[in-house]
Write a protein that holds these residues in place. Sequence first.
Motif, PDB file in Angstrom:
ATOM      1  N   PHE A  98      -4.533  29.151 -10.703  1.00  9.20           N
ATOM      2  CA  PHE A  98      -4.780  30.250  -9.786  1.00  9.20           C
ATOM      3  C   PHE A  98      -4.020  29.995  -8.480  1.00  9.20           C
ATOM      4  O   PHE A  98      -4.124  28.935  -7.877  1.00  9.20           O
ATOM      5  CB  PHE A  98      -6.278  30.370  -9.517  1.00  9.20           C
ATOM      6  N   GLY A  99      -3.245  30.979  -8.066  1.00  4.16           N
ATOM      7  CA  GLY A  99      -2.477  30.844  -6.842  1.00  4.16           C
ATOM      8  C   GLY A  99      -1.099  30.240  -7.018  1.00  4.16           C
ATOM      9  O   GLY A  99      -0.382  30.033  -6.037  1.00  4.16           O
ATOM     10  N   SER A 100      -0.707  29.989  -8.264  1.00  4.17           N
ATOM     11  CA  SER A 100       0.599  29.376  -8.512  1.00  4.17           C
ATOM     12  C   SER A 100       1.730  30.400  -8.583  1.00  4.17           C
ATOM     13  O   SER A 100       2.899  30.036  -8.608  1.00  4.17           O
ATOM     14  CB  SER A 100       0.563  28.579  -9.818  1.00  4.17           C
ATOM     15  N   GLY A 101       1.383  31.678  -8.649  1.00  7.42           N
ATOM     16  CA  GLY A 101       2.397  32.718  -8.779  1.00  7.42           C
ATOM     17  C   GLY A 101       2.691  33.099 -10.215  1.00  7.42           C
ATOM     18  O   GLY A 101       3.671  33.793 -10.484  1.00  7.42           O
ATOM     19  N   VAL A 130       4.589  28.675 -21.801  1.00 12.01           N
ATOM     20  CA  VAL A 130       4.806  27.962 -20.544  1.00 12.01           C
ATOM     21  C   VAL A 130       3.523  27.947 -19.719  1.00 12.01           C
ATOM     22  O   VAL A 130       2.629  28.779 -19.911  1.00 12.01           O
ATOM     23  CB  VAL A 130       5.945  28.604 -19.717  1.00 12.01           C
ATOM     24  N   PHE A 131       3.467  26.984 -18.801  1.00 11.96           N
ATOM     25  CA  PHE A 131       2.337  26.896 -17.871  1.00 11.96           C
ATOM     26  C   PHE A 131       2.895  26.675 -16.477  1.00 11.96           C
ATOM     27  O   PHE A 131       3.809  25.864 -16.286  1.00 11.96           O
ATOM     28  CB  PHE A 131       1.381  25.760 -18.240  1.00 11.96           C
ATOM     29  N   ILE A 132       2.329  27.397 -15.505  1.00 11.18           N
ATOM     30  CA  ILE A 132       2.819  27.351 -14.130  1.00 11.18           C
ATOM     31  C   ILE A 132       1.847  26.568 -13.248  1.00 11.18           C
ATOM     32  O   ILE A 132       0.663  26.903 -13.160  1.00 11.18           O
ATOM     33  CB  ILE A 132       2.992  28.766 -13.540  1.00 11.18           C
ATOM     34  N   HIS A 133       2.366  25.528 -12.615  1.00 14.43           N
ATOM     35  CA  HIS A 133       1.628  24.746 -11.629  1.00 14.43           C
ATOM     36  C   HIS A 133       2.216  25.026 -10.248  1.00 14.43           C
ATOM     37  O   HIS A 133       3.301  25.586 -10.113  1.00 14.43           O
ATOM     38  CB  HIS A 133       1.759  23.240 -11.916  1.00 14.43           C
ATOM     39  N   GLU A 135      -1.156  23.137  -1.249  1.00 10.65           N
ATOM     40  CA  GLU A 135      -0.884  23.854  -0.004  1.00 10.65           C
ATOM     41  C   GLU A 135      -0.281  25.234  -0.269  1.00 10.65           C
ATOM     42  O   GLU A 135      -0.619  26.215   0.410  1.00 10.65           O
ATOM     43  CB  GLU A 135       0.059  23.042   0.879  1.00 10.65           C
ATOM     44  N   ASP A 136       0.621  25.307  -1.239  1.00 16.22           N
ATOM     45  CA  ASP A 136       1.255  26.584  -1.557  1.00 16.22           C
ATOM     46  C   ASP A 136       0.266  27.548  -2.197  1.00 16.22           C
ATOM     47  O   ASP A 136       0.305  28.763  -1.948  1.00 16.22           O
ATOM     48  CB  ASP A 136       2.442  26.371  -2.487  1.00 16.22           C
ATOM     49  N   GLN A 158       4.944  24.352 -24.335  1.00 14.85           N
ATOM     50  CA  GLN A 158       6.291  23.816 -24.542  1.00 14.85           C
ATOM     51  C   GLN A 158       6.943  23.417 -23.232  1.00 14.85           C
ATOM     52  O   GLN A 158       7.720  22.461 -23.171  1.00 14.85           O
ATOM     53  CB  GLN A 158       7.158  24.869 -25.249  1.00 14.85           C
ATOM     54  N   ILE A 159       6.644  24.160 -22.151  1.00 18.17           N
ATOM     55  CA  ILE A 159       7.306  23.941 -20.868  1.00 18.17           C
ATOM     56  C   ILE A 159       6.285  24.027 -19.742  1.00 18.17           C
ATOM     57  O   ILE A 159       5.475  24.960 -19.703  1.00 18.17           O
ATOM     58  CB  ILE A 159       8.415  24.995 -20.610  1.00 18.17           C
ATOM     59  N   LEU A 160       6.332  23.081 -18.808  1.00 16.60           N
ATOM     60  CA  LEU A 160       5.539  23.135 -17.592  1.00 16.60           C
ATOM     61  C   LEU A 160       6.491  23.353 -16.420  1.00 16.60           C
ATOM     62  O   LEU A 160       7.493  22.657 -16.286  1.00 16.60           O
ATOM     63  CB  LEU A 160       4.756  21.833 -17.381  1.00 16.60           C
ATOM     64  N   PHE A 161       6.172  24.316 -15.567  1.00 13.83           N
ATOM     65  CA  PHE A 161       6.976  24.596 -14.377  1.00 13.83           C
ATOM     66  C   PHE A 161       6.148  24.339 -13.124  1.00 13.83           C
ATOM     67  O   PHE A 161       4.953  24.642 -13.093  1.00 13.83           O
ATOM     68  CB  PHE A 161       7.431  26.058 -14.351  1.00 13.83           C
ATOM     69  N   ASN A 162       6.797  23.816 -12.087  1.00 10.06           N
ATOM     70  CA  ASN A 162       6.171  23.681 -10.780  1.00 10.06           C
ATOM     71  C   ASN A 162       6.787  24.723  -9.864  1.00 10.06           C
ATOM     72  O   ASN A 162       7.950  24.599  -9.461  1.00 10.06           O
ATOM     73  CB  ASN A 162       6.382  22.272 -10.219  1.00 10.06           C
ATOM     74  N   ALA A 163       6.014  25.758  -9.547  1.00  9.88           N
ATOM     75  CA  ALA A 163       6.543  26.853  -8.739  1.00  9.88           C
ATOM     76  C   ALA A 163       6.851  26.426  -7.315  1.00  9.88           C
ATOM     77  O   ALA A 163       7.680  27.041  -6.648  1.00  9.88           O
ATOM     78  CB  ALA A 163       5.549  28.017  -8.733  1.00  9.88           C
TER      79      ALA A 163
END
Length: 207
Positions: A13-16, A127-130, A134-135, A181-186
Amino acid sequence: MTDHTIITIGRQFGSGGHEIGNKLAQRLDIPLYDRNLIHMAAQEIGISNEAAENINETSLGRFLSSYVVSLGDYTTFMSGENVEPLSEQMYRVQTELVKKLAARGSCVIVGRCADYILGDYSNCIHVFIHAFKEDRIRRISRIYKLNDKQAWDKIRRTDRERRLYYETHAQRPWGSIESHQILFNASLMGVDGIVDALEAIYRARQK
């Protein structure tokens, strides 16, 4: 084997994550399914959108799990009868919808345990977004007009509910590489950077 590709997006939540899904769907000119799946499931079951929203991405432990669909648009309390909780009816119907939509054509699906539901499909990108704390606080504070403490409380509560919902149904860790399959750090890549990467992967698969 199909000639289309489905992208599923899990997110803190809040990762975009929703913004990423929306931008990606627009850029690829394919449908986006997120909260509209809740309303589609509500229509199938015969309950209001408001009632369906109350059990959005929550687990059997939530209090509406003790309710079942009755006549019309309302619910009645379970009293020892062998009936399916409303939360499980919603999950079952959303599962069926996700599979039908995935069979129909390329799309982006945000949340709804879609990576688990479509786990046997070879034409998916999961995919999963982290993002950094702070962001996430900054984003949620801006969107919901909250102070930092209120925003962080909302983030922790929502993440806890999403984790419980996912792990209750998928029986595997939420947001982990074992589940995606893929983890992204926004925070590191930015929303547009992730959209660019997913667009490139999508177009490569389509070729």
